[in-house]
Design a protein around this motif. Sequence first.
Motif, short mmCIF file in Angstrom:
data_model
loop_
_atom_site.label_atom_id
_atom_site.label_comp_id
_atom_site.label_asym_id
_atom_site.label_seq_id
_atom_site.Cartn_x
_atom_site.Cartn_y
_atom_site.Cartn_z
N LYS A 116 1.00 7.40 -6.63
CA LYS A 116 0.05 8.51 -6.72
C LYS A 116 0.76 9.86 -6.68
O LYS A 116 0.25 10.86 -7.19
N GLU A 117 1.95 9.90 -6.08
CA GLU A 117 2.71 11.15 -6.01
C GLU A 117 3.65 11.32 -7.20
O GLU A 117 4.47 12.23 -7.21
N GLY A 118 3.55 10.41 -8.19
CA GLY A 118 4.31 10.60 -9.43
C GLY A 118 5.52 9.72 -9.61
O GLY A 118 6.21 9.81 -10.63
N LEU A 119 5.79 8.83 -8.64
CA LEU A 119 6.97 7.99 -8.75
C LEU A 119 6.70 6.82 -9.70
O LEU A 119 5.59 6.28 -9.74
N LYS B 50 -0.72 7.47 -14.41
CA LYS B 50 -1.76 7.41 -15.46
C LYS B 50 -1.94 6.02 -16.02
O LYS B 50 -3.01 5.70 -16.57
N ASP B 51 -0.90 5.17 -15.87
CA ASP B 51 -1.01 3.78 -16.34
C ASP B 51 -1.74 2.91 -15.33
O ASP B 51 -2.46 1.98 -15.70
N VAL B 52 -1.55 3.22 -14.04
CA VAL B 52 -2.07 2.38 -12.96
C VAL B 52 -3.48 2.80 -12.55
O VAL B 52 -4.32 1.96 -12.22
N PHE B 53 -3.76 4.09 -12.61
CA PHE B 53 -5.05 4.62 -12.10
C PHE B 53 -5.84 5.25 -13.23
O PHE B 53 -5.27 5.87 -14.15
N PHE C 153 0.82 -1.21 0.00
CA PHE C 153 0.00 0.00 0.00
C PHE C 153 0.86 1.26 0.00
O PHE C 153 0.47 2.28 -0.59
N ASP C 154 2.02 1.19 0.64
CA ASP C 154 2.94 2.33 0.58
C ASP C 154 3.37 2.62 -0.86
O ASP C 154 3.51 3.78 -1.26
N SER C 155 3.59 1.56 -1.61
CA SER C 155 4.00 1.75 -3.01
C SER C 155 2.90 2.43 -3.82
O SER C 155 3.19 3.28 -4.67
N PHE C 156 1.64 2.11 -3.52
CA PHE C 156 0.53 2.78 -4.23
C PHE C 156 0.55 4.28 -3.95
O PHE C 156 0.33 5.09 -4.86
#
Length: 296
Positions: free
Chosen positions: A250-253, A291-294, A243-246
Amino acid sequence: MINEELENKIKIFRDSYDIDPSVKDLIKKAKFPYVCEEIYKEAISSILAGKNLLLVGDKSTGKNVLVENLAYLFNRPLWTSSFHINIDAYDLIGGDTLKNGKIIFRPGPIYKAAKYGGFGVLDEINMAKNEAIAVLHEILDYRRMLEIPGYENLKLHPATRFIATMNYDYEGTRDLNEALLSRFVIIQMPIIKKDDLKLLIKSQYKNMKDEYIDNFTSFFFDLRLKAENGELLTVSPDLRSLFDSFDLIKEGLNLKNALKLTVVNKSFDEFEKKLIEDLIMTRFKDRTYYKDVFNE
């Protein structure tokens, strides 16, 4: 998830016990829901019956998530005592301290849970040493009294419950004695199922694409299988890391960089790092971003 009969009993419990205004801020909604319905109902029934709980299971079985959900459901403040070799009676109950030139009593987490009708978490209880064990025997006894040397004998608030957690085979742990075990209702925490993990991810990250929910779920169980087969020894599958990776994505990484920071770098063994990196390469494409994940 909870039937009407249980809901009514929970409401009666909540309505029966007021909350001291000084601890009201400690009642907080859990960050994550607990998704195993059967275990949730067992824990609720145990709390309603006035029992203390011992949650036993591997890492990432949701022990602390269950505790947080129970405390919020029953509208009780929550205090945590994390056990290690240096934890003693003073850390748990409290004791004398100096303030403004006067000696006063500094209450510990177990005292606060006992006084205010809170839920007291006894985290990693099988790391507790003898002096701490003596305190646990006292607070978990059917007489529900806590002796504070030099001050008072405190009768536990009727809403007070203690919930202990433990993992097997951690360094520094030991078996609990029969007398201590007899003071608990024991719940064996199951490993989360794939479908439940997907639902959990979806509940917290509603705009994540189904493809990535599936891939992250499979990646987690890839790690678990490697750990079960003894290929990962110094790092274990951890839902918090996932969940930390998500949040980092979300912050652009970049996705792979996010997993490097939250999963790969938690191992200090080069072979294990390479093994985890290979699993990431199998499941995810290079240069994958928010943009690929969400979905936007």
